[in-house]
Scaffold this motif. Structure first.
Motif, PDB file in Angstrom:
ATOM      1  N   GLN A   1      11.211  17.186   8.708  1.00  0.00           N
ATOM      2  CA  GLN A   1      11.613  15.813   8.384  1.00  0.00           C
ATOM      3  C   GLN A   1      12.877  15.497   9.167  1.00  0.00           C
ATOM      4  O   GLN A   1      13.634  16.405   9.529  1.00  0.00           O
TER       5      GLN A   1
ATOM      6  N   GLN B   1       6.465   7.462   7.230  1.00  0.00           N
ATOM      7  CA  GLN B   1       7.436   6.967   6.242  1.00  0.00           C
ATOM      8  C   GLN B   1       6.688   6.761   4.937  1.00  0.00           C
ATOM      9  O   GLN B   1       5.572   6.232   4.934  1.00  0.00           O
ATOM     10  N   GLN B   2       7.267   7.157   3.805  1.00  0.00           N
ATOM     11  CA  GLN B   2       6.581   7.037   2.516  1.00  0.00           C
ATOM     12  C   GLN B   2       7.559   6.551   1.460  1.00  0.00           C
ATOM     13  O   GLN B   2       8.768   6.744   1.581  1.00  0.00           O
ATOM     14  N   ASP B   3       7.016   5.929   0.406  1.00  0.00           N
ATOM     15  CA  ASP B   3       7.906   5.440  -0.652  1.00  0.00           C
ATOM     16  C   ASP B   3       7.854   6.299  -1.900  1.00  0.00           C
ATOM     17  O   ASP B   3       8.630   6.087  -2.829  1.00  0.00           O
ATOM     18  N   GLU B   4       6.926   7.246  -1.965  1.00  0.00           N
ATOM     19  CA  GLU B   4       6.772   8.118  -3.141  1.00  0.00           C
ATOM     20  C   GLU B   4       6.247   9.459  -2.660  1.00  0.00           C
ATOM     21  O   GLU B   4       5.656   9.549  -1.592  1.00  0.00           O
ATOM     22  N   TYR B   5       6.367  10.461  -3.539  1.00  0.00           N
ATOM     23  CA  TYR B   5       5.765  11.765  -3.254  1.00  0.00           C
ATOM     24  C   TYR B   5       4.229  11.645  -3.231  1.00  0.00           C
ATOM     25  O   TYR B   5       3.663  10.842  -3.959  1.00  0.00           O
TER      26      TYR B   5
ATOM     27  N   LYS C   1       8.383  17.643  -0.074  1.00  0.00           N
ATOM     28  CA  LYS C   1       9.408  16.896  -0.820  1.00  0.00           C
ATOM     29  C   LYS C   1       9.580  15.493  -0.227  1.00  0.00           C
ATOM     30  O   LYS C   1       9.624  15.347   1.003  1.00  0.00           O
ATOM     31  N   HIS C   2       9.634  14.502  -1.123  1.00  0.00           N
ATOM     32  CA  HIS C   2       9.905  13.141  -0.635  1.00  0.00           C
ATOM     33  C   HIS C   2      11.410  12.976  -0.444  1.00  0.00           C
ATOM     34  O   HIS C   2      12.179  12.999  -1.397  1.00  0.00           O
TER      35      HIS C   2
ATOM     36  N   ARG D   1       1.466   4.147  -4.126  1.00  0.00           N
ATOM     37  CA  ARG D   1       2.219   4.815  -3.070  1.00  0.00           C
ATOM     38  C   ARG D   1       1.749   4.220  -1.740  1.00  0.00           C
ATOM     39  O   ARG D   1       0.561   3.922  -1.586  1.00  0.00           O
TER      40      ARG D   1
ATOM     41  N   SER E   1       2.093   4.861   2.548  1.00  0.00           N
ATOM     42  CA  SER E   1       2.618   5.646   3.667  1.00  0.00           C
ATOM     43  C   SER E   1       2.352   4.879   4.960  1.00  0.00           C
ATOM     44  O   SER E   1       1.256   4.360   5.171  1.00  0.00           O
TER      45      SER E   1
END
Ligand SMILES: O=C(O)CCC(=O)C(=O)O
Ligand SMILES: [Fe+2]
Length: 336
Positions: free
Chosen positions: A69, A225-229, A243-244, A280, A282
């Motif tokens: 990351q 890019q993500q907003d949640e796990y 891990k987010h 979620r 992505s």
């Protein structure tokens, strides 16, 4: 159109039969452990005295986990947040607006589709809707993008240009780590850039379904890019969560980069799971060679001690033959 998961899933309290994964594939009830050791590389350190260490972290991630990351990567938080909100707004639009963009024609430069996947050997439904669009060069594609929400072209255009700069910077750091000329990936090897935005609505029983099945990315490099796990990797035969890290990009090594690195870097099988409380999203940027490009190990990485691991293959042929296998649970992407 009503096929879109985001359209009907609000009204269901159990998972429809055709979305239930086989017992081997489904995530099951057990929460998987988070993967330890995936590097989180602070790109601000790269231009300081910690450059060598940062490149080492990038190499550890790319060799041992197929990913790392990055934080402090230069993309403004406002732009990342704005782009994420815009896509959420897109998936929340009224049915009639979304219907305009829905298409099952894979050749379209922009399309909205859903997680139903029909293939000669597999026939599955995944708990997601997606947008797929070409991004580079921007002026060749932006006219095919939606006009709703009103700021779509402006926001996503700026984002895709900035993410490309980051991707090229990371490829140059990988060059340094591998010991090939910086700039090796400029030109035809990174000529194509696409974006897939996956939207996973809340699911009544996440243990039974997948958002995206286990697969390898067959491209060169992926920036996510993500907003949640929800992202998981298969390592040593076991699924682990990634891990987010807020405001980070997850960088995935694609199979074509594995070939060019002569096996020094590895691509990893990954999947996306859903959750029952929140949606979620992505945003996946894919950097790819041009179709005509020959994909082969870099000469600098082949020697008597490091024998050639892969034969040269044209990018188009590679993608055409490996794409279905990458999605097949028994598919052997690189062996072929
Ligand atoms: O949503 C995710 O975390 C994974 C998506 C993905 O792997 C893909 O679109 O290739
Ligand atoms: Fe992927």
């Amino acid at each position: 159109m009503s096929a879109l998961v985001s359209s009907w899933s609000k009204n269901v309290h159990t998972v429809p039969e055709n979305f239930v994964c086989s017992s081997e594939e489904r995530p099951g009830d057990l929460a998987v452990p988070l993967c330890k050791g995936i590097p989180v590389v602070d790109l601000q350190q790269v231009d300081g005295h910690d450059r060598a260490d940062s490149i080492k972290q990038i190499m550890i991630g790319s060799q041992d986990f197929g990913m790392f990351q990055v934080i402090n990567h230069g993309l403004l938080k406002e732009l990342m947040d704005d782009t994420m909100s815009l896509f959420k707004e897109f998936f929340d639009m009224p049915e009639e607006d979304k219907a305009t963009y829905y298409s099952e024609d894979m050749s379209k430069s922009f399309r909205l589709y859903t997680g139903s996947f029909c293939h000669s050997v597999i026939n599955h439904n995944y708990w997601k809707d997606s947008v797929r669009q070409d991004c580079h060069p921007l002026e060749d594609h932006i006219e095919t993008w939606p006009e709703k929400p009103a700021r779509y072209r402006e926001v996503v255009g700026t984002y895709s240009v900035e993410v490309r700069k980051l991707g090229m910077r990371i490829l140059d750091l990988i060059c340094e780590g591998l010991g090939v000329d910086v700039g090796y990936f400029a030109g035809d090897l990174s000529k194509f850039q696409g974006m897939i935005v996956n939207h996973y609505p809340p699911c009544p029983n996440p243990s039974l379904v997948l958002g995206v099945r286990g697969h390898y990315d067959t491209n060169l490099l992926t920036l996510l890019q993500q907003d949640e796990y929800g992202l998981q990797i298969l390592k040593d035969g076991q699924w682990f969560g990634v891990k987010h890290v807020p405001n980070a990009f997850v960088i995935n090594i694609g199979s074509q980069l594995e070939i060019i690195s002569n096996g020094k870097l590895t691509s990893i099988k990954h999947r996306a799971v859903t959750n029952s409380s929140v949606s979620r999203t992505s945003i996946v940027t894919l950097i790819n060679p041009s179709e005509e490009c020959i994909i082969e190990p870099a000469k600098a990485l082949v020697s008597a001690c490091n024998p050639l691991m892969f034969q040269a293959v044209q990018c188009k042929e590679y993608v055409d033959t490996c794409m279905p296998k990458a999605r097949d649970p028994n598919g052997a992407t690189l062996e072929s």
